[in-house]
Design an enzyme around this catalytic site. Structure first.
Site, mmCIF file in Angstrom:
data_model
loop_
_atom_site.group_PDB
_atom_site.id
_atom_site.type_symbol
_atom_site.label_atom_id
_atom_site.label_comp_id
_atom_site.label_asym_id
_atom_site.label_seq_id
_atom_site.Cartn_x
_atom_site.Cartn_y
_atom_site.Cartn_z
ATOM 1 N N ILE A 1 7.729 -1.776 6.767
ATOM 2 C CA ILE A 1 7.504 -0.377 6.865
ATOM 3 C C ILE A 1 8.258 0.208 5.568
ATOM 4 O O ILE A 1 9.462 -0.162 5.072
ATOM 5 C CB ILE A 1 8.216 0.219 7.962
ATOM 6 C CG1 ILE A 1 7.844 -0.448 9.366
ATOM 7 C CG2 ILE A 1 8.088 1.463 8.179
ATOM 8 C CD1 ILE A 1 6.231 -0.163 9.412
ATOM 9 N N LYS A 2 7.511 1.126 4.790
ATOM 10 C CA LYS A 2 7.862 1.474 3.443
ATOM 11 C C LYS A 2 8.314 2.720 3.876
ATOM 12 O O LYS A 2 7.685 3.732 4.723
ATOM 13 C CB LYS A 2 6.727 1.590 2.541
ATOM 14 C CG LYS A 2 6.406 0.326 2.004
ATOM 15 C CD LYS A 2 5.070 0.660 0.977
ATOM 16 C CE LYS A 2 5.691 1.166 -0.244
ATOM 17 N NZ LYS A 2 4.438 1.367 -1.307
ATOM 18 N N VAL A 3 9.722 3.201 3.538
ATOM 19 C CA VAL A 3 10.209 4.507 3.978
ATOM 20 C C VAL A 3 10.847 5.270 2.744
ATOM 21 O O VAL A 3 11.651 4.480 1.905
ATOM 22 C CB VAL A 3 11.491 4.420 4.909
ATOM 23 C CG1 VAL A 3 11.766 5.541 5.127
ATOM 24 C CG2 VAL A 3 10.969 3.660 6.195
ATOM 25 N N ALA B 1 3.460 -1.158 4.564
ATOM 26 C CA ALA B 1 2.515 0.232 4.496
ATOM 27 C C ALA B 1 3.550 1.317 4.847
ATOM 28 O O ALA B 1 4.693 1.102 5.394
ATOM 29 C CB ALA B 1 1.742 0.176 5.629
ATOM 30 N N THR C 1 1.040 -1.279 0.051
ATOM 31 C CA THR C 1 -0.094 -0.011 -0.002
ATOM 32 C C THR C 1 0.833 1.303 0.035
ATOM 33 O O THR C 1 2.014 1.217 -0.079
ATOM 34 C CB THR C 1 -1.036 0.109 1.252
ATOM 35 O OG1 THR C 1 -0.068 0.134 2.427
ATOM 36 C CG2 THR C 1 -1.549 -1.097 1.352
#
Length: 225
Positions: free
Chosen positions: A84-86, A58, A27
């Site tokens: 975790i998307k960064v 996310a 997402t």
């Protein structure tokens, strides 16, 4: 190839889980916002559909590493297995280092250059997400960027994978696969197109017609063994 679905649409996810060899769901803030529901509810609903063994990605939204880390911790309270998307900003790279030290799995996102990907991988990102169509839209070569990232991963023996994103057609997905990307995340409409070809449809229709002319409609192989 690791296939992921790029959406927060629960019905689309249910369909993909049922039909395809799906490894996970990704997402982003825009995808989440389209659902117009609580972030926590969306994440929990996706997890309920995909099960505990598939990946769920996310994205944090903070402007500083400190906020990004706090957001990631809050996300993990919702879903213990969340990735975790960064984004690959300066503060994002700092956050990747800190999150890696805290035991998070990380996807570096919004990648447009191989050097952004390389630094994110060295900082600790597990997945590197170049935006293929966005590069193509500015007369760059999204496939070439993904190929160079895959090459750098190999050269430096990094524990990271290309997670190519931002596709608008099947040809882009095909070129990325040829370029050696280890994984892709694809929107539901493009994902469905990966299997569609008129000659496949006509071939199956011919098989059906020949079979039914002898054995009758609705008859399966089980009925005639």
């Amino acid at each position: 190839m690791i296939y992921m679905l790029d959406t927060a649409d629960i019905e689309a996810i249910k369909k993909a889980v049922d039909l395809y060899p799906l490894a996970g769901v990704t997402t982003n803030p825009s995808i989440i916002a389209k659902e117009k529901r609580s972030f926590a509810d969306i994440i929990r609903d996706i997890r309920a559909v995909i099960g505990k063994d598939r990946m769920l990605h996310a994205q944090v939204m903070g402007k500083t590493a400190e906020v990004m880390v706090r957001e990631a911790q809050a996300m993990r309270d919702i879903d213990e297995e969340i990735i975790i998307k960064v984004p690959v900003t300066q503060q994002g790279i700092k956050a990747i280092k800190e999150l890696k030290a805290l035991g998070f799995r990380i996807t570096a996102t919004a990648i447009l250059t191989p050097q952004q990907a390389l630094m994110a991988a060295v900082a600790g990102a597990e997945f590197l997400a170049p935006y293929v169509n966005r590069l193509d839209n500015i007369c760059a070569d999204g496939t070439q960027v993904a190929a160079e990232i895959a090459h750098l991963i190999d050269v430096y023996q990094l524990e990271a994978k290309v997670l190519a994103a931002s596709f608008k057609n099947v040809q882009q997905v095909h070129e990325i696969a040829k370029a050696g990307a280890q994984s892709v995340t694809i929107a539901p409409d493009v994902f469905d197109q990966l299997l569609i070809h008129p000659l496949t449809d006509s071939g199956v229709a011919g098989f059906t017609s020949d079979w039914e002319s002898v054995y009758g409609a609705e008859t399966t192989v089980l009925d005639v063994i």
